[in-house]
Structures are given as C-alpha cells and as structure tokens.
Design a protein around this motif. Sequence first.
Motif, PDB file in Angstrom:
ATOM      1  N   GLN A  57       0.822  -1.201   0.000  1.00 34.80           N
ATOM      2  CA  GLN A  57       0.000   0.000   0.000  1.00 34.80           C
ATOM      3  C   GLN A  57       0.864   1.262   0.000  1.00 34.80           C
ATOM      4  O   GLN A  57       0.540   2.243  -0.685  1.00 34.80           O
ATOM      5  CB  GLN A  57      -0.930   0.009   1.212  1.00 34.80           C
ATOM      6  CG  GLN A  57      -2.040  -1.010   1.129  1.00 34.80           C
ATOM      7  CD  GLN A  57      -2.960  -0.967   2.339  1.00 34.80           C
ATOM      8  OE1 GLN A  57      -2.981  -0.012   3.096  1.00 34.80           O
ATOM      9  NE2 GLN A  57      -3.727  -2.035   2.517  1.00 34.80           N
ATOM     10  N   ILE A  58       1.946   1.241   0.745  1.00 35.22           N
ATOM     11  CA  ILE A  58       2.852   2.393   0.779  1.00 35.22           C
ATOM     12  C   ILE A  58       3.505   2.596  -0.586  1.00 35.22           C
ATOM     13  O   ILE A  58       3.635   3.728  -1.063  1.00 35.22           O
ATOM     14  CB  ILE A  58       3.908   2.234   1.899  1.00 35.22           C
ATOM     15  CG1 ILE A  58       3.222   2.345   3.261  1.00 35.22           C
ATOM     16  CG2 ILE A  58       5.016   3.267   1.764  1.00 35.22           C
ATOM     17  CD1 ILE A  58       4.097   1.991   4.439  1.00 35.22           C
ATOM     18  N   ASP A  59       3.896   1.502  -1.244  1.00 39.86           N
ATOM     19  CA  ASP A  59       4.478   1.602  -2.580  1.00 39.86           C
ATOM     20  C   ASP A  59       3.485   2.228  -3.552  1.00 39.86           C
ATOM     21  O   ASP A  59       3.851   3.095  -4.359  1.00 39.86           O
ATOM     22  CB  ASP A  59       4.897   0.219  -3.108  1.00 39.86           C
ATOM     23  CG  ASP A  59       6.138  -0.322  -2.424  1.00 39.86           C
ATOM     24  OD1 ASP A  59       6.883   0.463  -1.811  1.00 39.86           O
ATOM     25  OD2 ASP A  59       6.349  -1.550  -2.514  1.00 39.86           O
ATOM     26  N   ALA A  60       2.229   1.803  -3.478  1.00 39.44           N
ATOM     27  CA  ALA A  60       1.190   2.350  -4.367  1.00 39.44           C
ATOM     28  C   ALA A  60       0.981   3.837  -4.064  1.00 39.44           C
ATOM     29  O   ALA A  60       0.832   4.647  -4.989  1.00 39.44           O
ATOM     30  CB  ALA A  60      -0.111   1.575  -4.195  1.00 39.44           C
ATOM     31  N   PHE A  61       0.982   4.198  -2.796  1.00 42.01           N
ATOM     32  CA  PHE A  61       0.839   5.597  -2.392  1.00 42.01           C
ATOM     33  C   PHE A  61       1.983   6.436  -2.954  1.00 42.01           C
ATOM     34  O   PHE A  61       1.774   7.504  -3.524  1.00 42.01           O
ATOM     35  CB  PHE A  61       0.792   5.681  -0.867  1.00 42.01           C
ATOM     36  CG  PHE A  61       0.772   7.085  -0.326  1.00 42.01           C
ATOM     37  CD1 PHE A  61      -0.398   7.818  -0.292  1.00 42.01           C
ATOM     38  CD2 PHE A  61       1.935   7.667   0.153  1.00 42.01           C
ATOM     39  CE1 PHE A  61      -0.408   9.103   0.205  1.00 42.01           C
ATOM     40  CE2 PHE A  61       1.936   8.956   0.644  1.00 42.01           C
ATOM     41  CZ  PHE A  61       0.757   9.674   0.668  1.00 42.01           C
ATOM     42  N   ALA A  62       3.210   5.940  -2.785  1.00 44.45           N
ATOM     43  CA  ALA A  62       4.384   6.675  -3.259  1.00 44.45           C
ATOM     44  C   ALA A  62       4.368   6.829  -4.778  1.00 44.45           C
ATOM     45  O   ALA A  62       4.759   7.867  -5.314  1.00 44.45           O
ATOM     46  CB  ALA A  62       5.665   5.968  -2.802  1.00 44.45           C
TER      47      ALA A  62
END
Length: 65
Positions: A57-62
């Motif tokens: 999820q953090i990768d997608a956010f970034a």
Amino acid sequence: MNWDRIEGNWKQMTGSVKEQWGDLTDDEIQQAEGNREKLAGKIQERYGIEKDEAERQIDAFAAKH
C-alpha cells in the motif's frame, strides 16, 4: 515520487496520508515522521494487516504522489 521526497515533505503530505489511511489518527501520522518503516507499522496495527500488504500500500501511495 520517491520516498525520500515524501519524507522530506512529510508535513505537506500528511493530508494525502490521512486520505489514504483515514483510520490513522493525526498523532499516528505525526509519529511516523515520514519514516517508511514507522508508517508501515502504524498501518499494520490500525488495519490488522501483514507487513507485506502495508508495504504494498505504501508503494502504491508513493507511486501516485
């Protein structure tokens, strides 16, 4: 945007973080201080998900910021 830029602009990014993970409290977001590992831990705790999922999820956010 790479994570270093997100971390450097953390105060400006907190609104976007709150939109993405609305169950996180303002204190939890502030405590993460832009640190990817701390944010992943807060997401794991709040949402009851595995570390791999929090990091995804953090990768997608970034990627979208």
